[in-house]
Structures are given as structure tokens and as C-alpha cells.
Scaffold this motif. Structure first.
Motif, short mmCIF file in Angstrom:
data_model
loop_
_atom_site.label_atom_id
_atom_site.label_comp_id
_atom_site.label_asym_id
_atom_site.label_seq_id
_atom_site.Cartn_x
_atom_site.Cartn_y
_atom_site.Cartn_z
N ASP A 33 0.84 -1.19 0.00
CA ASP A 33 0.00 0.00 0.00
C ASP A 33 0.89 1.25 0.00
OD1 ASP A 33 -2.48 1.35 0.10
OD2 ASP A 33 -2.19 1.70 2.24
N GLY A 34 0.61 2.16 -0.88
CA GLY A 34 1.38 3.41 -0.96
C GLY A 34 2.67 3.32 -1.74
N TRP A 35 2.93 2.21 -2.43
CA TRP A 35 4.20 2.07 -3.17
C TRP A 35 4.24 3.02 -4.37
CZ3 TRP A 35 5.86 -0.10 -8.02
CH2 TRP A 35 7.24 -0.27 -8.10
N LEU A 64 -5.15 8.22 -13.20
CA LEU A 64 -6.37 7.46 -12.99
C LEU A 64 -6.52 7.10 -11.51
CD1 LEU A 64 -6.11 5.09 -16.09
CD2 LEU A 64 -7.27 7.30 -15.91
N ASP A 65 -7.71 6.74 -11.11
CA ASP A 65 -8.00 6.43 -9.71
C ASP A 65 -7.17 5.26 -9.16
OD1 ASP A 65 -9.84 8.48 -9.55
OD2 ASP A 65 -11.57 7.18 -9.95
N ASP A 66 -6.76 4.34 -10.05
CA ASP A 66 -5.98 3.18 -9.59
C ASP A 66 -4.48 3.47 -9.52
OD1 ASP A 66 -5.38 3.26 -12.30
OD2 ASP A 66 -6.10 1.24 -12.73
N GLY A 67 -4.08 4.73 -9.76
CA GLY A 67 -2.67 5.10 -9.68
C GLY A 67 -1.92 5.03 -10.99
N LYS A 125 13.97 5.38 -0.47
CA LYS A 125 12.94 4.44 -0.03
C LYS A 125 12.27 3.81 -1.26
CE LYS A 125 8.90 4.09 2.92
NZ LYS A 125 7.98 4.79 3.82
N SER A 126 11.90 2.56 -1.15
CA SER A 126 11.24 1.85 -2.24
C SER A 126 9.97 2.60 -2.66
CB SER A 126 10.90 0.43 -1.79
OG SER A 126 10.28 -0.27 -2.84
#
Length: 136
Positions: A33-35, A64-67, A125-126
Motif C-alpha cells: 500500500d502506498g508504493w 487514474l484512480d488506480d494510480g 525508499k522503495s
């Protein structure tokens, strides 16, 4: 079935399990989550604009909403097939980080995941990005 036009072997020389740990590491990171990093219009768009040069015209972009960051471009010239794929990879390489995956999902649609995994140099950070490049 042949793997390409003049394939006479019909089979390869090995499986690809030697790189499975690296691919699995990317999949693990992508599931966090958050990657996917925020503000691709700030972090990616300037690099893509510069990389367009005279070969590409960037005609649209949206998150888009899915990133997925969807970018629409048109290609100057009349290239086809694998030549378009290679040009797309050159364009997307402007945003490539230590891990870089590109796949042609449909005619004129190319999906890319790029980012950094835990432990990759230079020690950030990744994080990552998803880009869908649509060639019109």
C-alpha cells in the motif's frame, strides 16, 4: 508452433527461473500500500516531455484512480510493429529507475512499471510508478 518467423528449434535453451527472485521482489513491492508515488505530473511528465524531442507529440496526460498515469502521444513518421515498441521503450527509458518493466498490452497501448526496490542504489525508499502510454 514457431516462436518467430524462421524458428527451426521450436524450443528454447532454459527456463527463466534464474531471474524469478528479482521479478518476485518487484511483485512484492507493487503489492505494498502506498508504493506508487504521488504527483507523476511533477516527477515524470517533465522527463517525458524532454524525451519526446521531434519524434513524439505529447497530447494528453491524466492520473487514474488506480494510480496509473495515462499519457497519450502521437509518433511522427510511419513506423510499425516492433519498431514502435522499441521507440516506446526509448521514450519510457527517460523515466526508468532501477527496475523497469514494459509490456505491449494492446495495439498502441504500452504499460510500464518502474521504480526502486528496497536496497537499490542510491538508497531512496522503495517506490514506483505505473504508466500507460497510448500511441495514437
Amino acid at each position: 508452433m514457431r516462436r518467430w518467423d524462421n524458428d527451426e528449434r521450436l524450443t528454447g535453451i532454459a527456463d527463466a527461473s534464474a531471474m524469478e527472485p528479482q521479478v518476485s521482489a518487484l511483485l512484492d513491492a507493487m503489492a505494498r500500500d502506498g508504493w506508487v508515488a504521488e504527483e507523476p505530473e511533477v516527477h515524470l511528465l517533465p522527463h517525458l516531455r524532454r524525451a519526446c524531442g521531434s519524434e513524439w507529440l505529447l497530447t494528453g496526460e491524466r492520473l487514474l484512480d488506480d494510480g496509473v498515469y495515462e499519457v497519450t502521444v502521437s509518433l511522427a513518421g510511419d513506423r510499425e510493429g516492433v519498431h514502435v515498441l522499441r521507440d516506446v521503450i526509448r521514450l519510457l527509458s527517460a523515466i526508468a529507475e532501477t527496475v523497469f518493466f514494459v509490456r505491449q498490452a494492446a495495439p498502441g497501448v504500452f504499460e510500464c512499471v518502474t521504480g526502486m526496490l528496497d536496497g537499490d542504489p542510491p538508497g531512496f525508499k522503495s517506490h514506483g510508478h505505473m504508466v500507460r502510454l497510448i500511441v495514437t
